[in-house]
Write an enzyme that holds these catalytic residues in place. Structure first.
Site, PDB file in Angstrom:
ATOM      1  N   GLY A 154     -11.201  -4.472   0.886  1.00  0.00           N
ATOM      2  CA  GLY A 154     -11.898  -3.212   0.725  1.00  0.00           C
ATOM      3  C   GLY A 154     -11.638  -2.658  -0.663  1.00  0.00           C
ATOM      4  O   GLY A 154     -11.352  -3.398  -1.613  1.00  0.00           O
TER       5      GLY A 154
ATOM      6  N   LEU B  79      -4.822  -7.487   4.005  1.00  0.00           N
ATOM      7  CA  LEU B  79      -5.555  -8.496   4.750  1.00  0.00           C
ATOM      8  C   LEU B  79      -7.001  -8.643   4.292  1.00  0.00           C
ATOM      9  O   LEU B  79      -7.497  -9.752   4.128  1.00  0.00           O
ATOM     10  CB  LEU B  79      -5.505  -8.187   6.253  1.00  0.00           C
ATOM     11  CG  LEU B  79      -4.133  -8.350   6.917  1.00  0.00           C
ATOM     12  CD1 LEU B  79      -4.201  -7.953   8.378  1.00  0.00           C
ATOM     13  CD2 LEU B  79      -3.649  -9.788   6.783  1.00  0.00           C
TER      14      LEU B  79
ATOM     15  N   HIS C  96       0.827  -1.207   0.000  1.00  0.00           N
ATOM     16  CA  HIS C  96       0.000   0.000   0.000  1.00  0.00           C
ATOM     17  C   HIS C  96       0.858   1.252   0.000  1.00  0.00           C
ATOM     18  O   HIS C  96       0.639   2.179  -0.767  1.00  0.00           O
ATOM     19  CB  HIS C  96      -0.928   0.017   1.210  1.00  0.00           C
ATOM     20  CG  HIS C  96      -1.797   1.239   1.273  1.00  0.00           C
ATOM     21  ND1 HIS C  96      -1.394   2.409   1.896  1.00  0.00           N
ATOM     22  CD2 HIS C  96      -3.027   1.496   0.761  1.00  0.00           C
ATOM     23  CE1 HIS C  96      -2.358   3.325   1.774  1.00  0.00           C
ATOM     24  NE2 HIS C  96      -3.351   2.796   1.106  1.00  0.00           N
TER      25      HIS C  96
ATOM     26  N   HIS D 109      -9.142  -1.094  -1.871  1.00  0.00           N
ATOM     27  CA  HIS D 109      -7.793  -1.310  -2.411  1.00  0.00           C
ATOM     28  C   HIS D 109      -7.737  -2.593  -3.230  1.00  0.00           C
ATOM     29  O   HIS D 109      -7.226  -2.611  -4.355  1.00  0.00           O
ATOM     30  CB  HIS D 109      -6.767  -1.384  -1.276  1.00  0.00           C
ATOM     31  CG  HIS D 109      -6.601  -0.116  -0.517  1.00  0.00           C
ATOM     32  ND1 HIS D 109      -6.654   1.119  -1.120  1.00  0.00           N
ATOM     33  CD2 HIS D 109      -6.383   0.116   0.809  1.00  0.00           C
ATOM     34  CE1 HIS D 109      -6.476   2.057  -0.206  1.00  0.00           C
ATOM     35  NE2 HIS D 109      -6.328   1.480   0.961  1.00  0.00           N
TER      36      HIS D 109
END
Length: 312
Positions: free
Chosen positions: A75, A72, A10, A77
């Site tokens: 969402g 993890l 990220h 992303h």
């Protein structure tokens, strides 16, 4: 022909978080280097960007890349930003194929690692009955109820499996309840101890926010509040990546489309149905926070990015 693995990070404003991610990259490179060329990139804030890493692999003769999201929960992303970037990159070369693996999500390895972190924390504390202990699982938190529900599912499995008196969730991002709100509600229940486990890989802005909230509550309450370490580069996380890689190779890396707000009409999120897939990190992609650059400096264009990563 050798295939490639792109580790999709990220990015963070915190150098410590970037350093932790790069340690994971080093470990996974050693794990996979016999069969794959392994590279990495960031969605925002840091270099290299995804396109620079992909271009470097392409120049080295790689024509098939498996993209592993170091994320993890699924969402925006995992569902929008990373696929948008990878789909765009595939258009640069007609002979390049990029297959995206699934995020870690609800995984037996992640569940086992959570148990390990909880037990490590309990071992440092005076022994009390778990029925007198509350567990708070903290996720990143997104505007996607499907991703948030994965956090809730793992929370329930830990609650029932370990026999805590109560368990609930909190979020450090955009979902309700926030970590502060969750702790305030838990404190009213009067449990002697509350263990907070952040579902995060590494340190960073959000993890620091969680730890600060736990410390403040512990100082202001008659009850005891403690937190666990993040997941880091534990072998169980590495096994989860092994599993996701195999799924991508075999063409079974599927998202949970059944409850995805972009594919199904989900109550309260009807306006997202059929929304165009597009990244929303373009304005901060490749912004540098390294010591040899001015904070906030933007490197424009793939050419400059490739030159930086290749040392040209």
């Amino acid at each position: 022909m050798k295939e490639g693995i792109l580790l999709c990070g990220h990015g963070s404003r915190r150098p410590a978080a970037v350093a932790s991610f790069k340690r994971l990259v080093t470990i996974l490179k050693e794990r996979y280097e016999k069969d794959y060329e392994v590279d990495y990139g960031f969605l925002e804030f840091n270099h290299p960007t995804y396109e620079a890493a992909v271009e470097r692999m392409y120049l080295n003769g790689i024509r098939k890349i498996y993209a592993l999201p170091v994320i993890l929960f699924a969402g925006s992303h995992a569902k929008n930003d990373i696929p948008f970037e990878l789909n765009t990159l595939q258009t640069y070369h007609n002979d390049l194929t990029i297959s995206m693996a699934k995020h870690i999500g609800v995984s037996s390895f992640l569940l086992d690692l959570a148990v390990k972190r909880i037990e490590e924390t309990e071992a440092k504390l005076p022994s009390i009955d778990r029925k007198e202990t509350c567990l708070v699982v903290v996720g990143r938190g997104t505007t996607d109820p499907d991703a948030n529900s994965d956090v809730a599912k793992l929370t329930n499995m830990l609650w029932e499996g370990l026999g805590f008196g109560f368990a609930t969730v909190g979020y450090s991002g955009t979902a309700y309840p926030s970590i502060k709100e969750s702790l305030a509600m838990v404190d009213k229940l009067g449990f002697k101890r509350t263990i907070v486990i952040p579902f995060f890989f590494f340190t960073g802005v959000l993890l620091e926010r969680i730890y600060d909230a736990v410390k403040i509550m512990d100082e202001s309450s008659i009850n005891n509040y403690v937190f666990t370490d993040p997941f880091g580069t534990d072998e169980l996380i590495l096994k989860a990546f092994d599993e996701r890689l195999e799924e991508a190779k075999n063409g079974i890396a599927n998202m949970n489309c059944q409850m995805c707000k972009y594919r199904k009409q989900v109550v309260g999120f009807e306006e997202y149905l059929g929304q165009e897939q597009i990244g929303h990190h373009l304005n901060v992609k490749g912004i540098l926070f390294e010591e040899d650059e001015k904070p906030g400096e933007q490197k424009s264009g793939i050419g400059n990015t490739i030159k930086k990563i290749l040392g040209i």
